[in-house]
Design a protein around this motif. Structure first.
Motif, PDB file in Angstrom:
ATOM      1  N   GLN A  75     136.052  15.093  10.812  1.00  0.00           N
ATOM      2  CA  GLN A  75     135.540  16.487  11.263  1.00  0.00           C
ATOM      3  C   GLN A  75     134.591  16.297  12.483  1.00  0.00           C
ATOM      4  OE1 GLN A  75     136.873  18.804  10.210  1.00  0.00           O
ATOM      5  NE2 GLN A  75     136.286  19.397   7.889  1.00  0.00           N
ATOM      6  N   ALA A  76     133.723  15.525  12.717  1.00  0.00           N
ATOM      7  CA  ALA A  76     133.096  15.176  13.740  1.00  0.00           C
ATOM      8  C   ALA A  76     133.988  15.065  15.160  1.00  0.00           C
ATOM      9  CB  ALA A  76     131.943  14.156  13.667  1.00  0.00           C
ATOM     10  N   GLY A  77     135.028  14.042  14.961  1.00  0.00           N
ATOM     11  CA  GLY A  77     135.843  13.829  16.067  1.00  0.00           C
ATOM     12  C   GLY A  77     136.673  15.036  16.421  1.00  0.00           C
ATOM     13  N   ASP A  78     137.041  15.858  15.610  1.00  0.00           N
ATOM     14  CA  ASP A  78     137.986  16.978  15.783  1.00  0.00           C
ATOM     15  C   ASP A  78     137.005  17.975  16.453  1.00  0.00           C
ATOM     16  OD1 ASP A  78     140.191  15.903  14.850  1.00  0.00           O
ATOM     17  OD2 ASP A  78     139.887  17.084  12.939  1.00  0.00           O
ATOM     18  N   ALA A  79     135.802  17.919  16.082  1.00  0.00           N
ATOM     19  CA  ALA A  79     134.768  18.959  16.655  1.00  0.00           C
ATOM     20  C   ALA A  79     134.233  18.508  18.062  1.00  0.00           C
ATOM     21  CB  ALA A  79     133.578  19.445  15.651  1.00  0.00           C
ATOM     22  N   ALA A  80     134.257  17.350  18.384  1.00  0.00           N
ATOM     23  CA  ALA A  80     133.814  17.139  19.759  1.00  0.00           C
ATOM     24  C   ALA A  80     135.024  16.661  20.856  1.00  0.00           C
ATOM     25  CB  ALA A  80     133.252  15.554  19.452  1.00  0.00           C
ATOM     26  N   LEU A  81     136.222  17.173  20.425  1.00  0.00           N
ATOM     27  CA  LEU A  81     137.287  17.082  21.575  1.00  0.00           C
ATOM     28  C   LEU A  81     136.760  17.938  22.889  1.00  0.00           C
ATOM     29  CD1 LEU A  81     140.350  16.928  19.164  1.00  0.00           C
ATOM     30  CD2 LEU A  81     139.471  14.973  20.360  1.00  0.00           C
ATOM     31  N   PRO A  82     137.264  17.480  23.915  1.00  0.00           N
ATOM     32  CA  PRO A  82     138.278  16.398  24.137  1.00  0.00           C
ATOM     33  C   PRO A  82     137.250  15.133  24.336  1.00  0.00           C
ATOM     34  CG  PRO A  82     137.602  17.880  26.238  1.00  0.00           C
ATOM     35  CD  PRO A  82     137.183  18.348  25.065  1.00  0.00           C
ATOM     36  N   LEU A  83     138.095  14.059  24.040  1.00  0.00           N
ATOM     37  CA  LEU A  83     137.371  12.697  24.313  1.00  0.00           C
ATOM     38  C   LEU A  83     137.117  12.125  25.601  1.00  0.00           C
ATOM     39  CD1 LEU A  83     136.407  10.197  22.645  1.00  0.00           C
ATOM     40  CD2 LEU A  83     138.853   9.187  23.112  1.00  0.00           C
ATOM     41  N   GLU A  84     135.928  12.155  25.932  1.00  0.00           N
ATOM     42  CA  GLU A  84     135.466  11.688  27.237  1.00  0.00           C
ATOM     43  C   GLU A  84     134.298  10.653  27.289  1.00  0.00           C
ATOM     44  OE1 GLU A  84     132.976  15.257  28.787  1.00  0.00           O
ATOM     45  OE2 GLU A  84     135.346  15.483  28.765  1.00  0.00           O
ATOM     46  N   PHE A  85     133.899   9.865  28.110  1.00  0.00           N
ATOM     47  CA  PHE A  85     132.764   9.275  28.151  1.00  0.00           C
ATOM     48  C   PHE A  85     131.650   9.929  28.903  1.00  0.00           C
ATOM     49  CE2 PHE A  85     130.049   5.364  29.355  1.00  0.00           C
ATOM     50  CZ  PHE A  85     129.479   5.424  27.599  1.00  0.00           C
ATOM     51  N   SER A  86     130.899  10.687  28.436  1.00  0.00           N
ATOM     52  CA  SER A  86     129.927  11.593  29.285  1.00  0.00           C
ATOM     53  C   SER A  86     128.749  11.943  28.375  1.00  0.00           C
ATOM     54  CB  SER A  86     130.691  12.680  29.828  1.00  0.00           C
ATOM     55  OG  SER A  86     130.871  13.758  28.929  1.00  0.00           O
ATOM     56  N   THR A  87     127.790  12.264  29.004  1.00  0.00           N
ATOM     57  CA  THR A  87     126.672  12.604  28.119  1.00  0.00           C
ATOM     58  C   THR A  87     127.094  14.083  27.470  1.00  0.00           C
ATOM     59  OG1 THR A  87     125.345  11.707  30.075  1.00  0.00           O
ATOM     60  CG2 THR A  87     124.188  13.447  28.681  1.00  0.00           C
ATOM     61  N   ALA A  88     127.850  14.853  28.104  1.00  0.00           N
ATOM     62  CA  ALA A  88     128.029  16.150  27.389  1.00  0.00           C
ATOM     63  C   ALA A  88     128.948  15.976  25.961  1.00  0.00           C
ATOM     64  CB  ALA A  88     128.901  17.118  28.256  1.00  0.00           C
ATOM     65  N   TRP A  89     129.923  14.800  26.015  1.00  0.00           N
ATOM     66  CA  TRP A  89     130.716  14.586  25.033  1.00  0.00           C
ATOM     67  C   TRP A  89     129.378  13.957  23.739  1.00  0.00           C
ATOM     68  CZ3 TRP A  89     131.496   9.696  22.723  1.00  0.00           C
ATOM     69  CH2 TRP A  89     132.527   9.990  21.538  1.00  0.00           C
ATOM     70  N   LEU A  90     128.603  13.273  24.290  1.00  0.00           N
ATOM     71  CA  LEU A  90     127.527  12.549  23.286  1.00  0.00           C
ATOM     72  C   LEU A  90     126.936  13.535  22.553  1.00  0.00           C
ATOM     73  CD1 LEU A  90     126.443   9.349  25.076  1.00  0.00           C
ATOM     74  CD2 LEU A  90     127.908   9.361  22.887  1.00  0.00           C
ATOM     75  N   LEU A  91     126.500  14.587  23.243  1.00  0.00           N
ATOM     76  CA  LEU A  91     125.653  15.913  22.919  1.00  0.00           C
ATOM     77  C   LEU A  91     126.791  16.548  21.880  1.00  0.00           C
ATOM     78  CD1 LEU A  91     123.875  16.927  26.230  1.00  0.00           C
ATOM     79  CD2 LEU A  91     123.043  15.816  23.995  1.00  0.00           C
ATOM     80  N   ARG A  92     127.726  16.788  22.117  1.00  0.00           N
ATOM     81  CA  ARG A  92     128.819  17.435  21.356  1.00  0.00           C
ATOM     82  C   ARG A  92     129.058  16.641  20.086  1.00  0.00           C
ATOM     83  NH1 ARG A  92     132.236  17.917  25.759  1.00  0.00           N
ATOM     84  NH2 ARG A  92     133.866  16.468  24.921  1.00  0.00           N
ATOM     85  N   VAL A  93     129.137  15.356  20.019  1.00  0.00           N
ATOM     86  CA  VAL A  93     129.234  14.462  19.030  1.00  0.00           C
ATOM     87  C   VAL A  93     127.905  14.590  17.985  1.00  0.00           C
ATOM     88  CG1 VAL A  93     129.426  12.280  18.085  1.00  0.00           C
ATOM     89  CG2 VAL A  93     130.701  12.717  19.850  1.00  0.00           C
ATOM     90  N   PHE A  94     126.826  14.378  18.601  1.00  0.00           N
ATOM     91  CA  PHE A  94     125.499  14.559  18.019  1.00  0.00           C
ATOM     92  C   PHE A  94     125.178  15.665  17.447  1.00  0.00           C
ATOM     93  CE2 PHE A  94     125.610   9.993  19.261  1.00  0.00           C
ATOM     94  CZ  PHE A  94     125.361   9.209  18.106  1.00  0.00           C
ATOM     95  N   GLY A  95     125.781  16.778  18.224  1.00  0.00           N
ATOM     96  CA  GLY A  95     125.345  18.158  17.832  1.00  0.00           C
ATOM     97  C   GLY A  95     126.068  18.673  16.479  1.00  0.00           C
ATOM     98  N   GLN A  96     126.874  17.886  16.108  1.00  0.00           N
ATOM     99  CA  GLN A  96     127.847  18.196  14.791  1.00  0.00           C
ATOM    100  C   GLN A  96     127.009  17.856  13.551  1.00  0.00           C
ATOM    101  OE1 GLN A  96     130.511  20.230  14.978  1.00  0.00           O
ATOM    102  NE2 GLN A  96     130.191  20.029  17.171  1.00  0.00           N
ATOM    103  N   PRO A  97     127.306  18.599  12.750  1.00  0.00           N
ATOM    104  CA  PRO A  97     126.351  18.203  11.433  1.00  0.00           C
ATOM    105  C   PRO A  97     127.303  17.097  10.608  1.00  0.00           C
ATOM    106  CG  PRO A  97     127.174  20.523  10.957  1.00  0.00           C
ATOM    107  CD  PRO A  97     127.200  20.032  12.487  1.00  0.00           C
ATOM    108  N   TRP A  98     128.549  17.058  10.999  1.00  0.00           N
ATOM    109  CA  TRP A  98     129.426  16.092  10.268  1.00  0.00           C
ATOM    110  C   TRP A  98     129.387  14.600  10.609  1.00  0.00           C
ATOM    111  CZ3 TRP A  98     132.077  17.285   6.212  1.00  0.00           C
ATOM    112  CH2 TRP A  98     132.450  18.644   6.001  1.00  0.00           C
ATOM    113  N   ILE A  99     128.375  14.495  11.846  1.00  0.00           N
ATOM    114  CA  ILE A  99     128.391  13.221  12.172  1.00  0.00           C
ATOM    115  C   ILE A  99     127.085  12.543  11.407  1.00  0.00           C
ATOM    116  CG2 ILE A  99     126.649  13.331  14.101  1.00  0.00           C
ATOM    117  CD1 ILE A  99     129.620  10.897  14.066  1.00  0.00           C
ATOM    118  N   TYR A 100     126.429  13.421  10.911  1.00  0.00           N
ATOM    119  CA  TYR A 100     125.270  12.939  10.041  1.00  0.00           C
ATOM    120  C   TYR A 100     125.747  12.558   8.612  1.00  0.00           C
ATOM    121  CZ  TYR A 100     122.748  14.278  14.080  1.00  0.00           C
ATOM    122  OH  TYR A 100     122.360  14.396  15.512  1.00  0.00           O
ATOM    123  N   GLY A 101     126.784  13.502   8.319  1.00  0.00           N
ATOM    124  CA  GLY A 101     127.306  13.079   6.813  1.00  0.00           C
ATOM    125  C   GLY A 101     127.904  11.898   6.995  1.00  0.00           C
ATOM    126  N   ALA A 102     128.497  11.266   8.153  1.00  0.00           N
ATOM    127  CA  ALA A 102     129.131  10.078   8.209  1.00  0.00           C
ATOM    128  C   ALA A 102     127.941   8.968   8.182  1.00  0.00           C
ATOM    129  CB  ALA A 102     129.950  10.061   9.725  1.00  0.00           C
TER     130      ALA A 102
END
Length: 137
Positions: free
Chosen positions: A25-52
């Motif tokens: 769920q976190a990966g789907d919500a953080a698309l598109p995949l890219e190595f950037s600060t914006a992507w990291l913020l999208r990933v860690f802005g998702q509650p699903w990553i904390y569920g993981a």
């Protein structure tokens, strides 16, 4: 002790399943995949990553508790039951297809766990513990 194993492995499967589904769920919500600060913020802005994280931490402590008591062969095999639960939830939540290869794989996992559990119980029945020898004397 049997209840301990059943409850322990169910908890382990629940934590592992939570981790896998949350990562999806976190990966789907953080698309598109890219190595950037914006992507990291999208990933860690998702509650699903904390569920993981909760899933992996819970699975680790559950696994360590189980290993204190469970025989390693069946325990290792049973720890892979989350493959079956993740497959079923992926079908239900993400409409992922389940074909004969997946069904046969699940049956092989269950059969392997059963074989290891039967062989392990046969070995423990054949071995007499030192404290049992003291009681008999």
């Amino acid at each position: 002790m049997k209840r301990f194993y059943i409850v322990g492995f169910l908890v382990l499967v629940l934590f592992d399943t939570l981790a896998q589904i949350s990562f999806k769920q976190a990966g789907d919500a953080a698309l598109p995949l890219e190595f950037s600060t914006a992507w990291l913020l999208r990933v860690f802005g998702q509650p699903w990553i904390y569920g993981a994280f909760v899933g992996y931490i819970g699975a680790f402590f559950t696994w360590m508790s189980l290993l204190k008591h469970a025989p390693i062969g069946p325990a290792f095999a049973a720890s892979h039951l989350e493959i079956i639960s993740v497959l079923a939830l992926s079908y239900w939540l993400f409409n992922e297809p389940i074909g004969w290869p997946q069904i046969l794989g699940c049956l092989c996992i269950v059969a392997g766990i059963m074989c290891l559990a039967v062989s392990e119980s046969g070995e423990t029945d054949a071995v007499t513990e030192p404290q049992d020898l003291k009681k008999a004397a």
